[in-house]
Write a protein that holds these residues in place. Structure first.
Motif, mmCIF file in Angstrom:
data_model
loop_
_atom_site.group_PDB
_atom_site.id
_atom_site.type_symbol
_atom_site.label_atom_id
_atom_site.label_comp_id
_atom_site.label_asym_id
_atom_site.label_seq_id
_atom_site.Cartn_x
_atom_site.Cartn_y
_atom_site.Cartn_z
ATOM 1 N N ARG A 256 0.905 -1.346 0.059
ATOM 2 C CA ARG A 256 -0.116 0.061 0.263
ATOM 3 C C ARG A 256 0.472 1.235 -0.263
ATOM 4 O O ARG A 256 0.735 2.216 -0.912
ATOM 5 C CB ARG A 256 -0.911 -0.027 1.315
ATOM 6 C CG ARG A 256 -1.655 1.499 1.974
ATOM 7 C CD ARG A 256 -2.867 1.660 0.500
ATOM 8 N NE ARG A 256 -2.728 2.256 -0.730
ATOM 9 C CZ ARG A 256 -3.416 2.315 -1.610
ATOM 10 N NH1 ARG A 256 -4.169 1.033 -1.118
ATOM 11 N NH2 ARG A 256 -3.422 3.042 -3.106
ATOM 12 N N VAL A 259 2.364 1.669 -3.474
ATOM 13 C CA VAL A 259 2.010 2.080 -4.724
ATOM 14 C C VAL A 259 1.364 3.803 -4.123
ATOM 15 O O VAL A 259 1.484 4.329 -5.066
ATOM 16 C CB VAL A 259 0.179 1.390 -4.246
ATOM 17 C CG1 VAL A 259 -0.503 2.634 -5.185
ATOM 18 C CG2 VAL A 259 0.226 -0.114 -5.159
ATOM 19 N N ASP A 260 1.295 4.089 -3.059
ATOM 20 C CA ASP A 260 1.540 5.507 -2.947
ATOM 21 C C ASP A 260 2.312 5.654 -3.522
ATOM 22 O O ASP A 260 2.534 7.433 -3.595
ATOM 23 C CB ASP A 260 0.899 5.724 -1.528
ATOM 24 C CG ASP A 260 -0.486 5.416 -0.518
ATOM 25 O OD1 ASP A 260 -1.055 4.900 -1.968
ATOM 26 O OD2 ASP A 260 -0.280 5.667 0.486
ATOM 27 N N LYS A 263 2.683 6.716 -6.497
ATOM 28 C CA LYS A 263 1.790 7.998 -7.511
ATOM 29 C C LYS A 263 2.570 8.582 -7.432
ATOM 30 O O LYS A 263 1.791 10.150 -8.535
ATOM 31 C CB LYS A 263 0.483 7.674 -7.019
ATOM 32 C CG LYS A 263 -0.871 8.376 -7.120
ATOM 33 C CD LYS A 263 -2.046 7.811 -6.333
ATOM 34 C CE LYS A 263 -2.934 9.093 -7.046
ATOM 35 N NZ LYS A 263 -4.151 9.085 -6.187
ATOM 36 N N SER A 304 -2.800 -4.300 -8.005
ATOM 37 C CA SER A 304 -4.323 -4.527 -8.367
ATOM 38 C C SER A 304 -5.346 -4.208 -7.294
ATOM 39 O O SER A 304 -6.466 -3.820 -6.859
ATOM 40 C CB SER A 304 -4.690 -4.803 -9.546
ATOM 41 O OG SER A 304 -4.687 -6.469 -9.062
ATOM 42 N N ALA A 307 -4.131 -1.460 -4.698
ATOM 43 C CA ALA A 307 -4.816 -0.037 -4.771
ATOM 44 C C ALA A 307 -6.634 -0.313 -4.837
ATOM 45 O O ALA A 307 -6.674 0.836 -5.162
ATOM 46 C CB ALA A 307 -4.589 0.242 -6.653
ATOM 47 N N ASN A 308 -7.404 -1.559 -5.129
ATOM 48 C CA ASN A 308 -8.277 -1.684 -4.771
ATOM 49 C C ASN A 308 -9.156 -1.647 -3.415
ATOM 50 O O ASN A 308 -10.007 -2.278 -3.329
ATOM 51 C CB ASN A 308 -9.664 -2.379 -6.085
ATOM 52 C CG ASN A 308 -10.512 -2.757 -6.726
ATOM 53 O OD1 ASN A 308 -11.133 -1.325 -6.879
ATOM 54 N ND2 ASN A 308 -11.219 -3.684 -6.088
ATOM 55 N N VAL A 322 -8.309 1.041 -10.883
ATOM 56 C CA VAL A 322 -6.485 1.239 -10.690
ATOM 57 C C VAL A 322 -5.507 1.076 -11.582
ATOM 58 O O VAL A 322 -5.076 1.011 -11.590
ATOM 59 C CB VAL A 322 -6.310 -1.159 -10.042
ATOM 60 C CG1 VAL A 322 -7.656 -0.920 -8.863
ATOM 61 C CG2 VAL A 322 -6.830 -2.071 -11.575
ATOM 62 N N LEU A 325 -2.750 3.540 -12.083
ATOM 63 C CA LEU A 325 -1.767 3.224 -10.785
ATOM 64 C C LEU A 325 -1.203 2.656 -11.049
ATOM 65 O O LEU A 325 0.036 2.498 -10.514
ATOM 66 C CB LEU A 325 -2.662 3.333 -9.437
ATOM 67 C CG LEU A 325 -4.106 4.346 -8.797
ATOM 68 C CD1 LEU A 325 -4.013 3.376 -7.874
ATOM 69 C CD2 LEU A 325 -3.279 5.933 -8.623
ATOM 70 N N VAL A 326 -1.501 1.952 -11.466
ATOM 71 C CA VAL A 326 -0.330 -0.296 -11.605
ATOM 72 C C VAL A 326 0.254 0.070 -12.683
ATOM 73 O O VAL A 326 1.501 -0.500 -13.065
ATOM 74 C CB VAL A 326 -1.231 -1.672 -11.182
ATOM 75 C CG1 VAL A 326 -1.895 -1.001 -9.808
ATOM 76 C CG2 VAL A 326 -2.178 -1.203 -12.210
#
Length: 469
Positions: A256, A259-260, A263, A304, A307-308, A322, A325-326
Motif C-alpha cells: 500500500r 503504491v502511494d 503515485k 491491483s 489499489a482496489n 486501478v 495507478l498500476v
C-alpha cells in the motif's frame, strides 16, 4: 560484442542488447553462426538510430531478429503427437536444452545448398525416428515440454533426470515466459506445457488468436509465493520510511505504501537522510515483462488488489480505477526481461546499483541459497500482501499425464523439488531444506491476496500492454 555507434547515452540499452545477443545465440545455435546473429541484431538496431525514445528498442529489435532468424519451412505432414516420436516444435521457444546435433549455416542460402540441407534434414529425421524406436523397445520414453524458465534448473538436475529415468522417462525442455507459452508458443510438438500459474494454465486451455483450445489434464505440481529479492542496505533504508518491517526475522514490504509513493513519483533521493542509495531513480520494483511473463502478472494481481482497497478487481469500473495507478509501475521501468530468470540472474551478479528490488518467486531465492550463490547482505522480503503462484502442468497426451502424476506424488521427485525451492504437498520436505541451509523464509504464508479471475487479469494485462505504446 561491438558497441553501437550512437551518440545517445545507451548504457542500459547496450547491456540489454548484449543479453539479447546471448539469448539468441543460444536459441539459434543449431542453424545460425554467432556472427550472423550479431549482424542481424546490429542491422535491426541501426534501423532505430536517432530515435530519441530508447526504452523499447531492445524489445523491438528482438521481435525483428527472431522473425528473421526463425526458419520458414514448407508445410509438411506432421506425425501423430500421441506416438513416441515427436517433432521439434516450430517457432516459440526462447531456448532449448534438448541434445540435438548442432548444424550451423548462414541466414541466406543458395538454392543448391538449401536442397542439400533439406535432404540432410530428411535423413536426420529418419535417424531420430529409428532411435526412438529403439527407446520404445527398451521401455524408455522421451517427453518434450515447454516450461517457465524458473524450473529449468530442476529439469536439468542430474538427480531429477535419474529419478525420472527410473520411471522410464527422459524429459527434454524448452523455456519461455509463461504468458508466451499460453499465447504464442506452438504446442503441437510437445507432450506437456508447464507455466508458472493456474491463470497461465487456464489460458492455455482456452482458444487464442490463431490457435484452437487445447485439451489437457491439469496438475498443480508446485507452489511458490511471490517475493522480493533485495539487499540489507535497502531494507534498512526502507525500514526508516515505514515501507519495510521485520517480524520474527522475516522482512515484509508494505505494498500500500509502495503504491502511494509511486503515485507521488517518489525517487530514492526523496528519502530523508538517504546516504545508502542516493540515486535519482524512481522507487520501483524490477519485474519481468507483463506481456510475456507470469511473475509480472502475479505482481499485477498484488498491486491491483491493493489499489482496489484490498479487494479483488472484478468489474470494468474496478479496472478503470486501478489501471492509472498500476500501469506506471511496469511502464516506468523501461526495458524488462521476458522471463523471471533474467532479472534474478542480474540480482545475483550485478549488485544493488542495477536493481535494488527484484520481483521473484520465493523458490528462486531458496534454490540460490542451496547452490551457495547468495552473497552477504542479500535479503528475501515478502510483499504484504503477496500471492501464491501455483506452477501448473498441462498434460497434452498420456505421456504428459504420467509425468504430471509422478511430479505430484513421487516422494523422491517432491524431495528434489523442495531442494530447488518449491513448496510441494509434502510440507516437511520444504521445511527440511530451508532449515538445513538457514534460509529465512516464512513457514506459513498468511497475508495472501486473492487473484482476479482469468478474464479480469487478462483484461488488465492487455490494458497494461497498451500503455507501453
Amino acid at each position: 560484442m561491438r558497441r553501437h555507434p550512437l551518440k545517445l547515452d545507451t548504457v542500459r540499452e547496450d547491456r540489454a542488447i548484449e543479453n539479447l545477443t546471448s539469448r539468441l545465440t543460444e536459441s539459434f545455435a543449431d542453424i545460425h553462426t554467432p556472427e550472423d546473429i550479431e549482424s542481424a541484431i546490429r542491422t535491426a538496431r541501426e534501423s532505430f538510430a536517432g530515435d530519441p525514445v530508447r526504452d523499447y528498442v531492445p524489445i523491438l529489435v528482438e521481435r525483428i531478429v527472431r522473425d528473421e532468424l526463425t526458419p520458414k519451412p514448407e508445410p509438411v505432414e506432421q506425425p501423430d503427437r500421441r506416438s513416441n516420436w515427436t517433432r521439434p516444435p516450430s517457432g516459440g521457444p526462447i531456448s532449448t536444452t534438448a541434445g540435438a546435433p548442432r548444424h550451423r549455416f548462414p541466414i541466406a542460402l543458395p538454392a543448391a545448398v538449401a536442397g542439400v540441407l533439406v535432404a540432410a534434414t530428411v535423413a536426420t529425421v529418419l535417424v531420430v525416428r529409428s532411435g526412438d524406436d529403439v527407446q520404445a523397445q527398451t521401455g524408455q520414453v522421451t517427453l518434450r515440454g515447454v516450461i517457465g524458465s524458473e524450473k529449468r534448473a530442476f529439469f536439468e538436475d542430474p538427480d531429477v533426470k535419474a529419478a525420472l529415468a527410473e520411471h522410464g522417462l527422459e524429459v527434454r525442455v524448452d523455456t519461455a515466459g509463461s504468458r508466451e507459452i499460453a499465447t504464442s508458443v506452438d504446442l503441437g510438438g510437445y507432450d506437456f506445457a508447464f507455466p508458472s500459474s493456474t491463470t497461465a494454465a487456464e489460458r492455455i486451455l482456452q482458444p487464442a488468436a490463431g490457435r484452437p483450445a487445447v485439451s489437457g489434464k491439469k496438475y498443480s505440481v508446485f507452489s511458490s509465493p511471490m517475493a522480493i529479492a533485495t539487499y540489507q542496505p535497502i531494507v534498512d533504508l526502507l525500514s526508516a520510511t515505514g515501507i519495510a518491517k521485520q517480524v520474527d526475522g522475516t522482512w515484509y514490504f508494505d505494498v500500500r505504501r509502495y503504491v502511494d509513493l509511486a503515485k507521488a513519483n517518489w525517487r530514492w533521493t526523496n528519502v530523508r537522510g538517504n546516504t545508502t542509495y542516493p540515486v535519482n531513480k524512481r522507487i520501483l520494483i524490477t519485474t519481468t515483462d507483463p506481456r510475456t511473463s507470469n511473475s509480472a502478472a502475479m505482481f499485477l494481481a498484488i498491486v491491483s488488489y491493493v489499489a482496489n482497497h484490498n479487494s479483488v478487481v472484478q468489474s470494468a469500473a474496478d479496472e478503470r480505477k486501478v489501471l492509472p495507478l498500476v500501469a506506471p509501475l511496469f511502464v516506468n521501468q523501461g526495458h524488462t526481461d521476458n522471463s523471471s530468470e533474467g532479472p534474478f540472474d542480474d540480482y545475483l551478479s550485478l549488485g544493488m546499483g542495477q536493481s535494488p528490488m527484484v520481483n521473484i518467486y520465493e523458490a528462486q531465492f531458496v534454490d540460490a541459497a542451496v547452490q551457495r550463490k547468495l552473497k552477504p547482505g542479500m535479503v528475501l522480503m515478502y510483499p504484504s500482501p503477496t500471492v501464491q503462484s501455483k506452477h501448473t502442468l498441462i498434460a497434452l497426451n498420456a505421456n504428459g499425464e504420467k509425468l504430471g502424476e509422478l511430479l505430484s506424488t513421487d516422494p523422491e521427485l517432491q524431495r528434489l523439488a523442495a531442494r530447488h525451492g518449491f513448496r510441494t504437498a509434502d510440507q516437511a520436505q520444504f521445511a527440511n531444506v530451508v532449515n538445513q541451509y538457514d534460509v529465512p523464509v516464512v513457514k506459513d504464508v498468511i497475508d495472501v491476496a486473492d487473484t482476479p479471475t482469468y478474464d479480469a487479469l487478462e483484461r488488465m494485462l492487455d490494458a497494461v500492454s497498451k500503455s507501453y505504446r
